[in-house]
Scaffold this active site. Structure first.
Site, PDB file in Angstrom:
ATOM      1  N   CYS A   3     -48.867  16.779 -55.317  1.00  0.00           N
ATOM      2  CA  CYS A   3     -48.694  18.083 -54.650  1.00  0.00           C
ATOM      3  C   CYS A   3     -48.109  17.983 -53.251  1.00  0.00           C
ATOM      4  CB  CYS A   3     -50.043  18.799 -54.587  1.00  0.00           C
ATOM      5  SG  CYS A   3     -50.699  19.175 -56.218  1.00  0.00           S
TER       6      CYS A   3
HETATM    7  N1  LIG Z   1     -52.698  17.323 -59.995  1.00  0.00           N
HETATM    8  C1  LIG Z   1     -53.099  18.240 -59.135  1.00  0.00           C
HETATM    9  O1  LIG Z   1     -53.999  17.998 -58.339  1.00  0.00           O
HETATM   10  C2  LIG Z   1     -52.485  19.621 -59.115  1.00  0.00           C
HETATM   11  C3  LIG Z   1     -53.173  20.630 -58.440  1.00  0.00           C
HETATM   12  C4  LIG Z   1     -52.643  21.913 -58.430  1.00  0.00           C
HETATM   13  C5  LIG Z   1     -51.415  22.141 -59.043  1.00  0.00           C
HETATM   14  N2  LIG Z   1     -50.736  21.149 -59.678  1.00  0.00           N
HETATM   15  C6  LIG Z   1     -49.468  21.469 -60.327  1.00  0.00           C
HETATM   16  O2  LIG Z   1     -49.705  21.624 -61.730  1.00  0.00           O
HETATM   17  C7  LIG Z   1     -48.572  21.170 -62.467  1.00  0.00           C
HETATM   18  C8  LIG Z   1     -49.008  20.103 -63.441  1.00  0.00           C
HETATM   19  O3  LIG Z   1     -49.510  18.993 -62.706  1.00  0.00           O
HETATM   20  P1  LIG Z   1     -50.413  17.868 -63.365  1.00  0.00           P
HETATM   21  O4  LIG Z   1     -50.940  17.068 -62.223  1.00  0.00           O
HETATM   22  O5  LIG Z   1     -51.349  18.459 -64.346  1.00  0.00           O
HETATM   23  O6  LIG Z   1     -49.287  17.031 -64.147  1.00  0.00           O
HETATM   24  P2  LIG Z   1     -49.541  15.931 -65.287  1.00  0.00           P
HETATM   25  O7  LIG Z   1     -48.335  15.070 -65.278  1.00  0.00           O
HETATM   26  O8  LIG Z   1     -50.898  15.319 -65.103  1.00  0.00           O
HETATM   27  O9  LIG Z   1     -49.589  16.773 -66.628  1.00  0.00           O
HETATM   28  C9  LIG Z   1     -48.499  17.451 -67.126  1.00  0.00           C
HETATM   29  C10 LIG Z   1     -48.500  17.315 -68.639  1.00  0.00           C
HETATM   30  O10 LIG Z   1     -47.456  18.149 -69.154  1.00  0.00           O
HETATM   31  C11 LIG Z   1     -46.902  17.489 -70.269  1.00  0.00           C
HETATM   32  N3  LIG Z   1     -45.615  18.121 -70.555  1.00  0.00           N
HETATM   33  C12 LIG Z   1     -44.450  18.007 -69.914  1.00  0.00           C
HETATM   34  N4  LIG Z   1     -43.519  18.817 -70.479  1.00  0.00           N
HETATM   35  C13 LIG Z   1     -44.139  19.459 -71.486  1.00  0.00           C
HETATM   36  C14 LIG Z   1     -43.726  20.419 -72.449  1.00  0.00           C
HETATM   37  N5  LIG Z   1     -42.497  20.908 -72.455  1.00  0.00           N
HETATM   38  N6  LIG Z   1     -44.621  20.840 -73.345  1.00  0.00           N
HETATM   39  C15 LIG Z   1     -45.884  20.372 -73.362  1.00  0.00           C
HETATM   40  N7  LIG Z   1     -46.343  19.474 -72.471  1.00  0.00           N
HETATM   41  C16 LIG Z   1     -45.479  19.029 -71.543  1.00  0.00           C
HETATM   42  C17 LIG Z   1     -46.859  16.034 -69.846  1.00  0.00           C
HETATM   43  O11 LIG Z   1     -46.723  15.180 -70.957  1.00  0.00           O
HETATM   44  C18 LIG Z   1     -48.208  15.900 -69.133  1.00  0.00           C
HETATM   45  O12 LIG Z   1     -49.225  15.493 -70.018  1.00  0.00           O
HETATM   46  C19 LIG Z   1     -47.562  20.694 -61.436  1.00  0.00           C
HETATM   47  O13 LIG Z   1     -46.688  21.748 -61.132  1.00  0.00           O
HETATM   48  C20 LIG Z   1     -48.417  20.393 -60.219  1.00  0.00           C
HETATM   49  O14 LIG Z   1     -47.684  20.507 -59.017  1.00  0.00           O
HETATM   50  C21 LIG Z   1     -51.269  19.881 -59.743  1.00  0.00           C
END
Ligand SMILES: NC(=O)c1ccc[n+]([C@@H]2O[C@H](COP(=O)([O-])OP(=O)(O)OC[C@H]3O[C@@H](n4cnc5c(N)ncnc54)[C@H](O)[C@@H]3O)[C@@H](O)[C@H]2O)c1
Length: 432
Positions: A271
């Site tokens: 983030c």
């Molecule tokens: N990690 C955090 O602390 C956090 C906190 C708040 C917001 N976010 C935001 O949330 C979003 C996701 O982050 P995350 O940390 O969960 O990422 P992550 O990489 O842990 O998880 C994302 C998942 O999406 C899957 N994916 C990608 N394309 C896809 C598709 N077309 N269909 C289905 N699955 C798909 C990936 O394989 C992965 O498992 C980002 O925008 C991030 O900025 C993250």
């Protein structure tokens, strides 16, 4: 036909969660615990198989919670996007990384929007949760979804609701962290508000998706700027011969108008290092340069270089050189008590130390191995010998399970980038 709002109220709605990562998997389990049937989607077969076997790969979701959801037939995972048509609400939690040149990379959001548009059904609610710049939901997602020939806000509903989770935080979870929602019209906002009220105690509707999108990025910019401010203070304190940790601890005694942030070897995670660039990039469309964002990024991204130069100076002062020195890095996760190494400053530190000729190993109880410049490094055991034989032990991540008294006793020299040892009196410790 039963409308989606009635289905949500009666908890008979089926919720689709797309992207079963740090954000999506806890959300899927939260909906199942509220009594909803959840269909999780991911493009990684391995993740889908693990979920279906009740095996969690995200620390915030215990296997007991996941297994109980499976036992109650409330959670199922699939890679088959054609099943998007089965659900009533679709929460999109896919990654939003940066390109090599630090521009927003919306490829995941775009390809998922294309998949949703292929299977979109009348009456469905689509919510984007991925952090992104203001305008993504309306300008990028909406036109793709309308390729389905269904009209947004009328035939289907569309909103943005940023995920606010803080991985590893035991106090604040999806349930007790207020959830912001902003729809493209009144009906979309109302439906998204109703959906998230099922899993969050407080849901805050805002006037439009752009406000919700900007709110989330602003929260991350706020952290980035304040961390940069204390990182700069750490530089100044070094020049002045003062302890930045003592100054912050003293400043934190003020009960109002102050909130502590801490310096460190740089910023990490999915983030804070990335999201501010989403806003800086979008702002340029308005002939606007977000100077605070750029300045904070500059200061924060220089921190690993600064830490390496301080380590090099400290080793030099002992009549040795960094080239050939044995350096043991403690902690490669981007923050304490998590296993996530994405954008971790420790990785940059290790890379820079190796480029200077240091012989670097690392220990992290949460991370068994890491990949640095095409090389796999495995975590070494934290033994008396490892500590005693290192020319420098670098505390890069302040995991709470580390016994800092023991580490200080066994090491000949420590560089502490996190202030983890600030209560210890030991002349062999240098702090940021
Ligand atoms: N990690 C955090 O602390 C956090 C906190 C708040 C917001 N976010 C935001 O949330 C979003 C996701 O982050 P995350 O940390 O969960 O990422 P992550 O990489 O842990 O998880 C994302 C998942 O999406 C899957 N994916 C990608 N394309 C896809 C598709 N077309 N269909 C289905 N699955 C798909 C990936 O394989 C992965 O498992 C980002 O925008 C991030 O900025 C993250």
């Amino acid at each position: 036909m039963v409308c989606i709002d009635e289905k949500i109220r009666s908890r008979s709605a089926k919720v689709g969660v797309v992207g079963l990562g740090y954000v999506g998997l806890p959300l899927a389990v939260a909906f199942s615990e509220a009594g909803f049937r959840v269909l999780g989607f991911d493009i990684q077969q391995k993740r889908v198989d693990l979920v279906n076997q009740g095996k969690s790969y995200i620390a915030d979701v215990s296997e007991a919670r996941l297994s109980s959801a499976l036992a109650n037939n409330l959670v199922e995972a699939t890679t088959d996007q054609s099943r998007l048509g089965e659900v009533d609400a679709i929460c999109v939690c896919v990654p939003t990384p940066l390109t090599k040149t630090k521009d927003p990379e919306l490829a995941y959001v775009i390809s998922e929007s294309e998949a949703v548009s292929r299977y979109l059904q009348k009456g469905q609610l689509v919510v984007l949760e991925s952090t992104t710049y203001p305008g993504t939901t309306r300008e990028v997602m909406l036109p793709i979804l309308e390729r389905s020939e269904l009209k947004a806000g009328q035939d289907f509903y569309l909103a943005f609701s940023p995920e606010m989770i803080d991985p590893g935080n035991k106090k604040y979870t999806i349930k007790n962290t207020p959830k912001i929602v902003g729809g493209i019209n009144h009906e979309s906002t109302k439906l998204a508000e109703l959906l998230y009220q099922q899993v969050a105690d407080i849901v805050i509707p805002v006037s439009c998706p752009e406000v919700a999108e900007l709110t989330k990025v602003f929260q991350n910019v706020f952290r980035s700027v304040n961390i940069a401010l204390v990182n700069e203070l750490a530089h100044l304190c070094e020049q002045m011969g003062l302890s930045v940790w003592e100054v912050i601890d003293a400043a934190s005694t003020k009960p109002f108008g102050y909130m502590p942030f801490y310096p460190g070897p740089g910023i990490g995670g999915h983030c804070i290092p990335l999201d501010p660039y989403y806003l800086a990039n979008k702002a340029r469309e308005y002939d606007f340069h977000t100077r605070f964002i750029e300045l904070a990024a500059d200061i924060n991204e220089r921190m690993p270089y600064y830490v390496v130069s301080r380590i090099s100076d400290a080793i030099n002062s002992k009549g040795k050189s960094l080239h050939g020195a044995k350096v043991l890095v403690l902690g490669v996760a981007y923050k304490r008590d998590v296993e996530d190494v994405r954008e971790s400053p420790s990785l940059k530190l290790i890379k820079l130390l190796r480029e200077k000729g240091a012989n670097v190993s690392y220990n992290d109880p949460y991370v068994a191995s890491v990949r640095i410049s095409e090389n796999n490094l495995r975590s070494v055991e934290l033994t008396d010998e490892q500590l005693a034989s290192a020319d420098c032990v670098v505390i890069a991540t302040d995991h709470t399970c580390y016994d800092y008294k023991y580490i200080a006793r066994k090491s000949s020299f420590i560089f502490d980038t996190r202030g983890a040892t600030r209560k210890l009196r030991n002349k062999n410790i240098i702090r940021l």
